[in-house]
Design an enzyme around this catalytic site. Structure first.
Site, PDB file in Angstrom:
ATOM      1  N   TYR A   1     -19.368  -3.733  -8.226  1.00  0.00           N
ATOM      2  CA  TYR A   1     -18.453  -4.337  -7.250  1.00  0.00           C
ATOM      3  C   TYR A   1     -17.497  -3.308  -6.640  1.00  0.00           C
ATOM      4  O   TYR A   1     -17.388  -3.217  -5.404  1.00  0.00           O
ATOM      5  CB  TYR A   1     -17.660  -5.468  -7.895  1.00  0.00           C
ATOM      6  CG  TYR A   1     -16.684  -6.116  -6.935  1.00  0.00           C
ATOM      7  CD1 TYR A   1     -17.136  -6.928  -5.901  1.00  0.00           C
ATOM      8  CD2 TYR A   1     -15.312  -5.898  -7.044  1.00  0.00           C
ATOM      9  CE1 TYR A   1     -16.242  -7.510  -5.007  1.00  0.00           C
ATOM     10  CE2 TYR A   1     -14.418  -6.472  -6.155  1.00  0.00           C
ATOM     11  CZ  TYR A   1     -14.882  -7.279  -5.142  1.00  0.00           C
ATOM     12  OH  TYR A   1     -14.002  -7.841  -4.252  1.00  0.00           O
TER      13      TYR A   1
ATOM     14  N   LYS B   1     -17.185  -1.908  -2.502  1.00  0.00           N
ATOM     15  CA  LYS B   1     -16.058  -1.981  -1.571  1.00  0.00           C
ATOM     16  C   LYS B   1     -15.650  -0.577  -1.112  1.00  0.00           C
ATOM     17  O   LYS B   1     -15.179  -0.408   0.022  1.00  0.00           O
ATOM     18  CB  LYS B   1     -14.885  -2.722  -2.222  1.00  0.00           C
ATOM     19  CG  LYS B   1     -15.182  -4.205  -2.518  1.00  0.00           C
ATOM     20  CD  LYS B   1     -15.552  -5.008  -1.280  1.00  0.00           C
ATOM     21  CE  LYS B   1     -15.621  -6.514  -1.566  1.00  0.00           C
ATOM     22  NZ  LYS B   1     -16.006  -7.315  -0.389  1.00  0.00           N
TER      23      LYS B   1
HETATM   24  P1  NDP Z   1     -15.566 -17.000  -3.051  1.00  0.00           P
HETATM   25  O1  NDP Z   1     -16.543 -16.758  -4.141  1.00  0.00           O
HETATM   26  O2  NDP Z   1     -14.622 -18.134  -3.141  1.00  0.00           O
HETATM   27  O3  NDP Z   1     -16.326 -17.106  -1.645  1.00  0.00           O
HETATM   28  C1  NDP Z   1     -17.335 -16.190  -1.313  1.00  0.00           C
HETATM   29  C2  NDP Z   1     -17.996 -16.669  -0.058  1.00  0.00           C
HETATM   30  O4  NDP Z   1     -19.057 -15.741   0.262  1.00  0.00           O
HETATM   31  C3  NDP Z   1     -18.663 -18.034  -0.234  1.00  0.00           C
HETATM   32  O5  NDP Z   1     -18.544 -18.758   0.966  1.00  0.00           O
HETATM   33  C4  NDP Z   1     -20.113 -17.669  -0.493  1.00  0.00           C
HETATM   34  O6  NDP Z   1     -21.022 -18.684  -0.137  1.00  0.00           O
HETATM   35  C5  NDP Z   1     -20.237 -16.497   0.455  1.00  0.00           C
HETATM   36  N1  NDP Z   1     -21.439 -15.711   0.219  1.00  0.00           N
HETATM   37  C6  NDP Z   1     -21.799 -15.034  -0.883  1.00  0.00           C
HETATM   38  N2  NDP Z   1     -23.006 -14.482  -0.717  1.00  0.00           N
HETATM   39  C7  NDP Z   1     -23.426 -14.833   0.535  1.00  0.00           C
HETATM   40  C8  NDP Z   1     -24.582 -14.596   1.293  1.00  0.00           C
HETATM   41  N3  NDP Z   1     -25.620 -13.877   0.812  1.00  0.00           N
HETATM   42  N4  NDP Z   1     -24.655 -15.080   2.550  1.00  0.00           N
HETATM   43  C9  NDP Z   1     -23.651 -15.822   3.052  1.00  0.00           C
HETATM   44  N5  NDP Z   1     -22.525 -16.097   2.377  1.00  0.00           N
HETATM   45  C10 NDP Z   1     -22.424 -15.613   1.126  1.00  0.00           C
HETATM   46  O7  NDP Z   1     -14.778 -15.605  -2.919  1.00  0.00           O
HETATM   47  P2  NDP Z   1     -13.401 -15.198  -2.189  1.00  0.00           P
HETATM   48  O8  NDP Z   1     -13.086 -16.155  -1.131  1.00  0.00           O
HETATM   49  O9  NDP Z   1     -12.418 -14.912  -3.235  1.00  0.00           O
HETATM   50  O10 NDP Z   1     -13.844 -13.782  -1.591  1.00  0.00           O
HETATM   51  C11 NDP Z   1     -14.051 -13.563  -0.220  1.00  0.00           C
HETATM   52  C12 NDP Z   1     -14.060 -12.056   0.021  1.00  0.00           C
HETATM   53  O11 NDP Z   1     -12.819 -11.499  -0.402  1.00  0.00           O
HETATM   54  C13 NDP Z   1     -15.160 -11.311  -0.758  1.00  0.00           C
HETATM   55  O12 NDP Z   1     -15.707 -10.304   0.078  1.00  0.00           O
HETATM   56  C14 NDP Z   1     -14.396 -10.675  -1.915  1.00  0.00           C
HETATM   57  O13 NDP Z   1     -15.000  -9.493  -2.364  1.00  0.00           O
HETATM   58  C15 NDP Z   1     -13.054 -10.398  -1.253  1.00  0.00           C
HETATM   59  N6  NDP Z   1     -11.954 -10.260  -2.205  1.00  0.00           N
HETATM   60  C16 NDP Z   1     -11.528 -11.317  -2.958  1.00  0.00           C
HETATM   61  C17 NDP Z   1     -10.453 -11.161  -3.831  1.00  0.00           C
HETATM   62  C18 NDP Z   1      -9.908 -12.279  -4.653  1.00  0.00           C
HETATM   63  O14 NDP Z   1      -8.936 -12.045  -5.414  1.00  0.00           O
HETATM   64  N7  NDP Z   1     -10.451 -13.499  -4.557  1.00  0.00           N
HETATM   65  C19 NDP Z   1      -9.782  -9.849  -3.992  1.00  0.00           C
HETATM   66  C20 NDP Z   1     -10.305  -8.818  -3.141  1.00  0.00           C
HETATM   67  C21 NDP Z   1     -11.341  -9.024  -2.281  1.00  0.00           C
HETATM   68  P3  NDP Z   1     -21.591 -19.746  -1.247  1.00  0.00           P
HETATM   69  O15 NDP Z   1     -20.557 -20.831  -1.387  1.00  0.00           O
HETATM   70  O16 NDP Z   1     -22.859 -20.213  -0.611  1.00  0.00           O
HETATM   71  O17 NDP Z   1     -21.793 -18.981  -2.517  1.00  0.00           O
END
Ligand code: NDP
Length: 238
Positions: free
Chosen positions: A161, A165
């Protein structure tokens, strides 16, 4: 000014992506809700519409060339152009039982994480760029993490991971250099530590707080920063 502006958010069905969709919708963007699951996508679109957001669904799995190409066709047919792309979809990959210990890392774990977090961003960006180039002030925001910062080295050891990033930050800089003499502004955002499925909801920030930096970078003025890495407090060290 924002009427008729369209923003595509990947992974917009929940978490930070949904909050970015809400945030951009609230300031007048038409939101293209990129999500891979039909039911989750339809529910998110319906919820946004009840909140007054002009939203439409875009079937989108960022790991599939065919899905991404079809998504570009959907956006073109529905909106004709794209003003904002937020590459938010991301995965942590498995982390239990030392699954991301670098000394025993299964390369398939690394491939899976890179396929979504890095290759997915390139796949989606390149498919959408022709539509972005039709907009007067196109913006691309890549949702990164300070765990990718080689300077900060935050969070647990996660050998798939965190480097995903780091590479996302690097590819953001490459796009910004390539697009330096265009009106397309590309930046990376760190949302902070946000309560979502991703963190098992064990984190202090709300999705809305996590979304704020992405909304800001998505609405930068034409003389705004390019090729940088930002959170709510300003520049994040690479
Ligand atoms: P969630 O797990 O809540 O949401 C992730 C989203 O990405 C979901 O909508 C998921 O869809 C979608 N997704 C994953 N794989 C795919 C794919 N192959 N095609 C389309 N959609 C996909 O995570 P967060 O909202 O927390 O994270 C969002 C972003 O923020 C990510 O990039 C994460 O790395 C980044 N981030 C988050 C942090 C945190 O503290 N939460 C901290 C730093 C960065 P589905 O529902 O279908 O799985």
């Amino acid at each position: 000014m924002n009427e008729n502006r369209t923003a595509l958010v990947t992974g917009a069905n929940k978490g930070i992506g949904f909050a970015v969709a809400q945030g951009l919708g609230a300031i007048g963007f038409t939101v293209a809700v990129g999500a891979r699951d039909d039911t989750r996508r339809a529910e998110a679109v319906a919820r946004l519409r009840t909140e007054g957001v002009d939203a439409f669904g875009v079937a989108l799995d960022v790991t599939s060339d065919d899905s991404v190409a079809a998504a570009a066709t959907t956006v073109e047919r529905t909106a004709g152009r794209l003003d904002v792309l937020v590459n938010n979809a991301g995965i942590s990959g498995p982390a239990d039982d030392g699954a991301q210990d670098p000394t025993t890392l299964d390369l398939d774990v690394l491939r899976t994480v890179l396929d979504t977090n890095v290759f997915g961003v390139i796949r989606v960006t390149n498919a959408m760029l022709p539509l972005l180039r039709r907009a007067p002030s196109p913006r691309i925001v890549n949702m990164s993490s300070n765990m990718g910062s080689l300077t900060l080295r935050t969070g647990p050891v996660l050998a798939a991971y965190a480097p995903s990033k780091t590479m996302l930050n690097s590819i953001t800089a490459q796009y910004a250099r390539r697009l330096a003499d265009t009106n397309v502004i590309v930046n990376a955002a760190c949302p902070g530590w946000v309560a979502t499925d991703f963190t098992n909801f064990a984190a202090p920030r709300t999705p809305e707080q996590g979304a704020a930096i992405a909304v800001r970078l998505a609405t930068l003025p034409d003389d705004g920063p390019r090729g940088g890495f930002f959170d709510d407090n300003g520049v994040v060290p690479w």
